[in-house]
Scaffold this active site. Sequence first.
Site, PDB file in Angstrom:
ATOM      1  N   TYR A 120      18.228  23.653  12.631  1.00  0.00           N
ATOM      2  CA  TYR A 120      18.182  22.643  11.577  1.00  0.00           C
ATOM      3  C   TYR A 120      19.267  21.625  11.914  1.00  0.00           C
ATOM      4  O   TYR A 120      20.449  21.825  11.645  1.00  0.00           O
ATOM      5  CB  TYR A 120      18.419  23.296  10.212  1.00  0.00           C
ATOM      6  CG  TYR A 120      18.468  22.316   9.054  1.00  0.00           C
ATOM      7  CD1 TYR A 120      17.607  21.235   8.994  1.00  0.00           C
ATOM      8  CD2 TYR A 120      19.387  22.485   8.016  1.00  0.00           C
ATOM      9  CE1 TYR A 120      17.655  20.341   7.937  1.00  0.00           C
ATOM     10  CE2 TYR A 120      19.437  21.606   6.954  1.00  0.00           C
ATOM     11  CZ  TYR A 120      18.571  20.535   6.921  1.00  0.00           C
ATOM     12  OH  TYR A 120      18.621  19.639   5.875  1.00  0.00           O
ATOM     13  N   ASP A 161      13.599  21.563  12.316  1.00  0.00           N
ATOM     14  CA  ASP A 161      13.736  20.203  11.805  1.00  0.00           C
ATOM     15  C   ASP A 161      14.807  19.513  12.645  1.00  0.00           C
ATOM     16  O   ASP A 161      15.994  19.758  12.463  1.00  0.00           O
ATOM     17  CB  ASP A 161      14.135  20.266  10.326  1.00  0.00           C
ATOM     18  CG  ASP A 161      14.353  18.896   9.711  1.00  0.00           C
ATOM     19  OD1 ASP A 161      14.245  17.893  10.440  1.00  0.00           O
ATOM     20  OD2 ASP A 161      14.663  18.840   8.509  1.00  0.00           O
TER      21      ASP A 161
END
Length: 268
Positions: A120, A161
């Site tokens: 992330y 992400d």
Amino acid sequence: MRTYKFASWNVNGLRAVLKKEPSFTDIATELDADILAIQETKLQEGQVAVELPGYVQTWSHAERKGYSGTAVFSREEPLSVRRADSLLPYAAGNELVATAVTEGRVCALEFDSYWFVDVYTPNAQNELARIDTRMAWDDAYRSFLKGLEGEAGKPIVTCGDFNVAHEEIDLKNPKSNRGNAGFSDEERGKFTELLDAGFTDTFRLLHPDETGAYSWWSYRFNARKNNAGWRIDYFLVSDAVRDQVREATIRSDIFGSDHCPVELVIDL
């Protein structure tokens, strides 16, 4: 060699997704992946118990409450696990990276024939307030992946992400977003450096010209209804195994977060 199905999803708060219908466990069952990676769990250790029979759970929690965090659910027990602090040797003492590694942003799992790395990536934030952290993180993460790849000669599958739309095709409104967080020249340049270091964007490998393929939509302005989105969630693989990629899919039919899951089928 065998065929694996992997999935990745930024859940933007796992506790909330667990309470929605269909629930996280329902969606995980539908995805039916050999490995499911999630980002932005926003949990501390022990805050929730996720019942997902048949999966080994590997968590990385942020020190800050209700923030960031990653987790990986794998059908196989990993040989070893590394978390974000493993980036520190590649950060040359950079204090910005040292702060970011306390945020639960990496779960790296070693298996017999590959490394699976869930990430992330830090957001550059409004007006690029955190761009220095982001640049330092991107350099350290790229070096970390190459270090893993070189240790035992195993290919890398990294997903999550990445908080960047790489090219204009990867977001609905590139002109008005040029220079904004997630579409700044700096962030896009670092993603190019990552690919140039020996990694392949699997979705673009199989769908080089597909437009309107997004994985994140703002909660504002009916963005998802109008498909005014961004593709910022990726599966990347070492170039050595790019020819073994079989499918790369964006599951925009799955709701529950401002992101949707992305999938990869690959022979390893």
